[in-house]
Scaffold this active site. Structure first.
Site, PDB file in Angstrom:
ATOM      1  N   ASP A 179       2.148   0.410  -8.048  1.00 28.77           N
ATOM      2  CA  ASP A 179       3.496   0.473  -8.639  1.00 28.77           C
ATOM      3  C   ASP A 179       4.386   1.499  -7.939  1.00 28.77           C
ATOM      4  O   ASP A 179       5.562   1.266  -7.710  1.00 28.77           O
ATOM      5  CB  ASP A 179       3.417   0.843 -10.131  1.00 28.77           C
ATOM      6  N   HIS A 214       1.033  -9.410   4.562  1.00 30.76           N
ATOM      7  CA  HIS A 214      -0.117  -8.502   4.456  1.00 30.76           C
ATOM      8  C   HIS A 214      -0.601  -8.543   3.001  1.00 30.76           C
ATOM      9  O   HIS A 214      -0.559  -7.540   2.287  1.00 30.76           O
ATOM     10  CB  HIS A 214       0.281  -7.090   4.890  1.00 30.76           C
ATOM     11  N   ASN A 246      -2.001 -10.911   8.290  1.00 36.18           N
ATOM     12  CA  ASN A 246      -2.980  -9.845   8.478  1.00 36.18           C
ATOM     13  C   ASN A 246      -4.363 -10.250   7.969  1.00 36.18           C
ATOM     14  O   ASN A 246      -4.496 -10.673   6.818  1.00 36.18           O
ATOM     15  CB  ASN A 246      -2.524  -8.597   7.713  1.00 36.18           C
ATOM     16  N   GLU A 247      -5.374 -10.112   8.830  1.00 38.80           N
ATOM     17  CA  GLU A 247      -6.788 -10.245   8.440  1.00 38.80           C
ATOM     18  C   GLU A 247      -7.047 -11.458   7.553  1.00 38.80           C
ATOM     19  O   GLU A 247      -7.339 -11.331   6.356  1.00 38.80           O
ATOM     20  CB  GLU A 247      -7.260  -8.973   7.725  1.00 38.80           C
ATOM     21  N   HIS A 252      -1.623  -5.339 -13.291  1.00 42.96           N
ATOM     22  CA  HIS A 252      -1.043  -5.022 -14.608  1.00 42.96           C
ATOM     23  C   HIS A 252      -1.867  -5.678 -15.720  1.00 42.96           C
ATOM     24  O   HIS A 252      -2.058  -5.106 -16.782  1.00 42.96           O
ATOM     25  CB  HIS A 252       0.418  -5.488 -14.673  1.00 42.96           C
ATOM     26  N   GLN A 266       0.806  -1.221   0.000  1.00 41.93           N
ATOM     27  CA  GLN A 266       0.000   0.000   0.000  1.00 41.93           C
ATOM     28  C   GLN A 266       0.841   1.274   0.000  1.00 41.93           C
ATOM     29  O   GLN A 266       0.332   2.344  -0.326  1.00 41.93           O
ATOM     30  CB  GLN A 266      -0.954  -0.017   1.195  1.00 41.93           C
ATOM     31  N   ARG A 289       3.874  -0.170  12.884  1.00 47.89           N
ATOM     32  CA  ARG A 289       3.592  -1.487  12.298  1.00 47.89           C
ATOM     33  C   ARG A 289       3.747  -1.397  10.778  1.00 47.89           C
ATOM     34  O   ARG A 289       3.075  -0.600  10.132  1.00 47.89           O
ATOM     35  CB  ARG A 289       2.169  -1.930  12.672  1.00 47.89           C
ATOM     36  N   TYR A 334     -13.000  -1.775  12.209  1.00 50.77           N
ATOM     37  CA  TYR A 334     -13.375  -0.527  11.540  1.00 50.77           C
ATOM     38  C   TYR A 334     -14.839  -0.158  11.693  1.00 50.77           C
ATOM     39  O   TYR A 334     -15.178   0.994  11.835  1.00 50.77           O
ATOM     40  CB  TYR A 334     -13.056  -0.623  10.036  1.00 50.77           C
ATOM     41  N   GLU A 337      -5.113  -2.326  14.027  1.00 55.90           N
ATOM     42  CA  GLU A 337      -5.622  -1.333  13.071  1.00 55.90           C
ATOM     43  C   GLU A 337      -6.978  -0.820  13.524  1.00 55.90           C
ATOM     44  O   GLU A 337      -7.820  -1.611  13.982  1.00 55.90           O
ATOM     45  CB  GLU A 337      -5.832  -1.930  11.672  1.00 55.90           C
ATOM     46  N   ASN A 373      -7.969  -6.016  14.121  1.00 55.70           N
ATOM     47  CA  ASN A 373      -8.290  -4.872  13.255  1.00 55.70           C
ATOM     48  C   ASN A 373      -9.798  -4.678  13.291  1.00 55.70           C
ATOM     49  O   ASN A 373     -10.555  -5.622  13.051  1.00 55.70           O
ATOM     50  CB  ASN A 373      -7.877  -5.141  11.806  1.00 55.70           C
TER      51      ASN A 373
HETATM   52  C1  NOJ Z   1      -7.484  -3.562   6.815  1.00 52.62           C
HETATM   53  C2  NOJ Z   1      -6.284  -3.904   5.984  1.00 52.62           C
HETATM   54  O1  NOJ Z   1      -5.364  -4.594   6.781  1.00 52.62           O
HETATM   55  C3  NOJ Z   1      -5.642  -2.687   5.359  1.00 52.62           C
HETATM   56  O2  NOJ Z   1      -4.708  -3.130   4.421  1.00 52.62           O
HETATM   57  C4  NOJ Z   1      -6.692  -1.798   4.753  1.00 52.62           C
HETATM   58  O3  NOJ Z   1      -6.130  -0.709   4.094  1.00 52.62           O
HETATM   59  C5  NOJ Z   1      -7.634  -1.341   5.851  1.00 52.62           C
HETATM   60  N1  NOJ Z   1      -8.301  -2.496   6.371  1.00 52.62           N
HETATM   61  C6  NOJ Z   1      -8.699  -0.360   5.384  1.00 52.62           C
HETATM   62  O4  NOJ Z   1      -9.522  -0.978   4.464  1.00 52.62           O
END
Ligand code: NOJ
Length: 521
Positions: A87, A157, A201-202, A74, A54, A112, A347, A416, A345
């Site tokens: 990229d 990740h 991750n997740e 791509h 990212q 992290r 949200y 997160e 994580n």
């Molecule tokens: C969790 C993910 O680990 C992360 O890569 C992502 O950007 C965030 N959620 C937000 O969507």
């Protein structure tokens, strides 16, 4: 290139601006000065998080191999919302020194990051190690340590080397060996500098969206089968890496190792309906319990309710065996207890009610197996990405659910938490989100006795947000993706987070938010 002093200069300007915004109004909800009554303990780990694909860019530089995201985007440039890819992203491969200064300016002591597996092992396997990749990460970790910031490193990740995806990715049982080999390389190369590891991750988002549907690469759409194979071999790979570290590396390196899971909060749609409560519980078991129960429960293995459900459905659907693989007794033992902390994580939240079939569901699929209709509450605001509505109490409820399910012995680290918008430096939405979510975290710790040891804001700076490309922004720092330097500028939320970290409290008055609502905390 933007110099560190320019970043600092902008921070000062924004700080002045925010001081002008300070309100003198009295808010009785917290205390007279808008300060939370509860505080974060001195040893509470405040941090900020990012991930390799990212932010790093440099997708083909210095001998890096391709990840499945490189290759797929791509080949399918229209896959993301804005036809973009990672990229170049925020170009952190070249700008990591600025990143370190930014982390430092937030006052947090933890950063992290994730390793790009194909940057280290371009073929995916450990027969060849890319020296430039090793050099990059060592410089990053050394720079962080020099700045008194502890690196927290995620091994995986989502950016799987394409060579391994071509072999089936996480549906291939051999991935367990490949992941262990890769983890060994990482522990050997960086274990003197890195003392906190998270293996993966997740798993839920990665497996469900990438293997069980088409929302993430690898876009496998093997619904009802692929996501369970993925979950199974990821859990085994994680456990192997954990035990490898525990036995061979921990005695000397003396670090900690865990995993990062994710969960939405599942709110019963009608709190008076028993079946909505049951649906919410079923959803949580499927979303989080599937991964957490094998690791954190006393008995190990998949949650019995999920095991039974998928076994029965598979049988009725005419499959010769369950679509959810079985662990051997030895594997149950290997996975059980394989984490020093509960990386979480979180949200957003959704409303839950039971359903046997919805028009968009496939058969078989996780949706159909779960039997829960998932809806957004129209009263919860959606400031950016359409999947993310704001419901702060859901955070506290989720922390309580985890505590109730798995106890308080293993500390939770929120690896997160954050919110997206459509950009800009005066990000009141993000200031408000962090204030409210962190306040709920304080309540979970102090009122409810949840054992939470740390919190990482997602994310340090605007970045490549997977399928949403650069359309939505999660950063505490703005990144000008049009500028050749990928200029970074702190947002109001960066200043606000700095204040929280500095004072160990939430200060609702630090930045005055237009039409701020205190009473919906
Ligand atoms: C969790 C993910 O680990 C992360 O890569 C992502 O950007 C965030 N959620 C937000 O969507």
């Amino acid at each position: 290139m933007q110099s560190p002093s320019r970043v600092a200069h902008k921070a000062v300007i924004l700080a002045c601006f925010s001081l002008l915004c300070l309100t003198k109004g009295v808010n009785t909800f917290v205390n007279g000065n808008g300060l939370s009554n509860y505080t974060f303990p001195d040893d509470f780990m405040f941090g900020v998080a990012t991930a390799a694909y990212q932010i790093e860019g440099a997708w083909n530089e210095d001998g890096k191999g391709e990840s499945m995201w490189d290759t797929y985007l791509h080949k399918h440039p229209h896959y993301t919302a804005d036809q973009s890819n990672g990229d170049v992203a925020a170009d952190s491969y070249h700008k990591y020194k600025q990143d370190i200064i930014m982390v430092q300016s937030l006052g947090v002591k933890y950063y992290r990051v994730s390793l790009s597996w194909p940057r280290l092992l371009p073929h995916g396997t450990d027969n060849y190690i890319n020296k430039a990749g090793v050099k990059y990460y060592r410089k990053l970790f050394e720079g962080l340590l020099k700045a008194k910031i502890t690196p927290v490193v995620t091994l995986f990740h989502w950016d799987l080397p394409i060579t391994l995806m071509d072999l089936g990715g996480w549906t291939n049982p051999k991935m367990v060996d490949y992941f262990e080999d890769y983890a060994k390389v990482a522990f050997m190369l960086f274990g003197d500098l890195v003392k906190i590891w998270t293996t993966m991750n997740e798993l839920h988002q990665h497996c469900l969206n990438g293997y069980g549907s088409n929302y993430f690469v690898p876009v496998l759409e093997s619904h009802g089968i692929g996501e369970y194979l993925c979950a199974h071999y990821m859990l085994l790979g994680h456990a192997r890496a954990y035990h490898l570290y525990d036995k061979e590396f921990r005695p000397k390196q003396k670090g900690k190792i865990g995993i990062t899971l994710d969960a939405f909060w599942a709110e019963p749609k009608d709190s008076n309906k028993k079946e909505d409560h049951e649906a919410a519980e079923r959803y949580l078991q499927m979303h989080l319990g599937l991964y957490a129960h094998p690791i954190y429960s006393t008995e190990g293995d998949y949650p019995p309710m999920i095991r039974e459900r998928i076994d029965n459905m598979s049988q009725h659907q005419g499959y010769p065996r369950s679509r959810l693989p079985n662990f051997t007794p030895e594997e149950v033992e290997m996975v059980r207890g394989s984490s020093d902390f509960f990386g979480l994580n979180h949200y957003t939240s959704y409303l839950m009610s039971p359903s046997t079939m919805e028009p968009t569901w496939k058969v078989p699929s996780t949706d159909h197996d779960t039997g829960v209709k998932i809806e957004q509450n129209p009263n919860w605001p959606i400031p950016g990405a359409e999947w993310l509505s704001v419901y702060p109490p859901g955070f506290r409820k989720l922390l309580n659910w985890i505590t109730k399910s798995y106890g308080t012995k293993i500390p939770i680290i929120v690896t997160e938490n954050g919110v997206s918008d459509f950009g800009g430096l005066t990000d009141f939405v993000r200031v408000s989100y962090y204030n409210k979510y962190l306040y709920q975290l304080l309540l979970a710790m102090h009122e409810d006795g949840c054992n939470v040891a740390g919190y990482f804001a997602w994310t340090l700076m605007d970045d490549f947000e997977w399928t949403d490309g650069y359309k939505v922004k999660f950063g505490l720092f703005h990144v000008d993706f049009e500028s050749p330097d990928k200029t970074r500028t702190p947002k109001l939320s960066a200043l606000n987070y700095h204040e929280i970290v500095r004072t160990r409290r939430v200060n609702f008055n630090f930045i005055k938010i237009p039409s701020y609502k205190y009473n919906d905390l």
